[in-house]
Design an enzyme around this catalytic site. Structure first.
Site, mmCIF file in Angstrom:
data_model
loop_
_atom_site.group_PDB
_atom_site.id
_atom_site.type_symbol
_atom_site.label_atom_id
_atom_site.label_comp_id
_atom_site.label_asym_id
_atom_site.label_seq_id
_atom_site.Cartn_x
_atom_site.Cartn_y
_atom_site.Cartn_z
ATOM 1 N N LYS A 17 70.109 43.658 22.162
ATOM 2 C CA LYS A 17 70.339 43.564 20.718
ATOM 3 C C LYS A 17 71.609 42.801 20.381
ATOM 4 O O LYS A 17 71.612 41.942 19.519
ATOM 5 C CB LYS A 17 70.499 44.970 20.098
ATOM 6 C CG LYS A 17 69.287 45.832 20.104
ATOM 7 C CD LYS A 17 69.549 47.115 19.297
ATOM 8 C CE LYS A 17 70.639 48.003 19.881
ATOM 9 N NZ LYS A 17 70.254 48.740 21.099
ATOM 10 N N ARG A 94 70.350 54.169 13.265
ATOM 11 C CA ARG A 94 69.965 54.723 14.547
ATOM 12 C C ARG A 94 69.293 56.079 14.422
ATOM 13 O O ARG A 94 68.935 56.695 15.417
ATOM 14 C CB ARG A 94 71.219 54.939 15.373
ATOM 15 C CG ARG A 94 71.177 54.210 16.661
ATOM 16 C CD ARG A 94 72.471 54.540 17.320
ATOM 17 N NE ARG A 94 73.148 53.310 17.533
ATOM 18 C CZ ARG A 94 73.321 52.792 18.732
ATOM 19 N NH1 ARG A 94 72.921 53.412 19.792
ATOM 20 N NH2 ARG A 94 73.915 51.652 18.865
ATOM 21 N N ARG A 131 75.831 45.979 33.817
ATOM 22 C CA ARG A 131 76.386 45.293 32.647
ATOM 23 C C ARG A 131 77.914 45.266 32.656
ATOM 24 O O ARG A 131 78.563 46.255 32.995
ATOM 25 C CB ARG A 131 75.896 45.997 31.373
ATOM 26 C CG ARG A 131 76.547 45.469 30.104
ATOM 27 C CD ARG A 131 75.728 45.762 28.902
ATOM 28 N NE ARG A 131 75.952 47.119 28.386
ATOM 29 C CZ ARG A 131 75.383 47.572 27.268
ATOM 30 N NH1 ARG A 131 74.547 46.804 26.591
ATOM 31 N NH2 ARG A 131 75.622 48.796 26.857
ATOM 32 N N ARG A 163 81.794 49.000 30.365
ATOM 33 C CA ARG A 163 82.007 49.917 29.243
ATOM 34 C C ARG A 163 82.136 51.350 29.738
ATOM 35 O O ARG A 163 81.446 51.743 30.666
ATOM 36 C CB ARG A 163 80.825 49.821 28.270
ATOM 37 C CG ARG A 163 81.045 48.785 27.196
ATOM 38 C CD ARG A 163 79.819 48.520 26.385
ATOM 39 N NE ARG A 163 79.100 49.700 25.925
ATOM 40 C CZ ARG A 163 78.105 49.661 25.060
ATOM 41 N NH1 ARG A 163 77.718 48.499 24.544
ATOM 42 N NH2 ARG A 163 77.484 50.754 24.690
ATOM 43 N N ARG A 174 72.122 58.518 26.305
ATOM 44 C CA ARG A 174 71.858 57.561 25.222
ATOM 45 C C ARG A 174 70.369 57.262 25.104
ATOM 46 O O ARG A 174 69.845 57.127 24.006
ATOM 47 C CB ARG A 174 72.650 56.275 25.443
ATOM 48 C CG ARG A 174 74.085 56.403 24.933
ATOM 49 C CD ARG A 174 75.061 55.578 25.726
ATOM 50 N NE ARG A 174 74.853 54.159 25.620
ATOM 51 C CZ ARG A 174 75.122 53.282 26.602
ATOM 52 N NH1 ARG A 174 75.575 53.708 27.763
ATOM 53 N NH2 ARG A 174 74.948 52.004 26.400
#
Ligand code: ADP
Ligand code: ZN
Length: 228
Positions: A17, A94, A131, A163, A174
């Site tokens: 996204k 969300r 990531r 992160r 999540r």
């Protein structure tokens, strides 16, 4: 004057996204608004607000709605609001309540499209585990696709890091929250006839072309909304 599109990007964590929203913002000259980036910026600035948000983020939980909605509303009521020029929201809404609140904030101006960037679970798990992101501009990399100089962002020269919420535990929480809270947002937009699904598997360029096609096809079939 031609207006830019008003878009919402939906999709699992790691669907791409953020990367695609940034490219769409550039392509259509619209504002990219990422609630995750806003929270991370506040957290690294060390404001009380940011540190409170960080506690939720690191656990993989949603930041409470009043805080999140307030942040988005502030951006839409401030000087230079993207309300008229167009925007792509990334990471908001969300949950169903945020979707309802967004309609209120938009004050009667309809969204054009909500796009579900669809990527299977095993693919997002692999993407998230590897990531790495720029701590300054949020550009996204992967251990298999690093920046050209070790962990220095190609775009802005910032540090590229993992992160704090890309841990195994926070990732699985999540994804759970996504199923429980965010899947109902897909239904919300589907009922309004505003949901488009785009395949998020492939190279960044492939996915970007698909998205532009979805958006342009939609705009040419609804000229009133594209060119008021
Ligand atoms: P991801 O989609 O990979 O979780 P984001 O950068 O979009 O990454 O969001 C990171 C975290 O920021 C979320 O897990 C959540 O804690 C917080 N957050 C972002 N957007 C929202 C939102 N709309 N409502 C509540 N919390 C949010
Ligand atoms: Zn950068």
């Amino acid at each position: 004057m031609t207006q830019g599109p008003r878009l919402v990007m939906l999709g699992k964590q790691g669907a791409g996204k953020g990367t695609q929203a940034a490219r769409l913002a550039e392509h259509y000259r619209i504002v990219h608004l990422s609630t995750g980036d806003l929270f991370r910026a506040a957290a690294s600035a060390g404001t009380r607000f940011g540190l409170e948000a960080k506690a939720y983020m690191d656990r993989g939980e949603l930041v409470p709605d009043d805080v999140t909605v307030g942040l988005v509303e502030e951006r839409f009521t401030a000087h230079g609001s993207p309300l008229q020029g167009g925007f792509v929201l990334d990471g908001f809404p969300r949950n169903r309540n945020q979707a309802v609140e967004l309609d209120r904030v938009l004050d009667g101006l309809p969204l054009d499209l909500a796009i579900d960037l669809d990527v299977p679970r095993d693919v997002v798990l692999e993407r998230l585990a590897g990531r790495r992101v720029c701590s300054r501009c949020s550009a996204v990399y992967h251990v298999d696709m690093p920046p050209s100089r070790p962990w220095i962002c190609d775009v802005c020269g910032g540090d590229v890091v993992q992160r704090d919420d890309d841990t195994e535990e926070a990732i699985s929480r999540r994804l759970e929250v996504y199923e429980e809270e965010t899947v109902p947002v897909l239904d919300y937009y589907r009922r309004l006839g505003k949901l488009a699904v785009a395949d998020g598997v492939g190279t960044g360029d492939d996915v970007f072309e698909r998205l532009v096609k979805v958006i342009d096809d939609w705009r040419s079939s609804s000229p009133a909304s594209a060119n008021p």
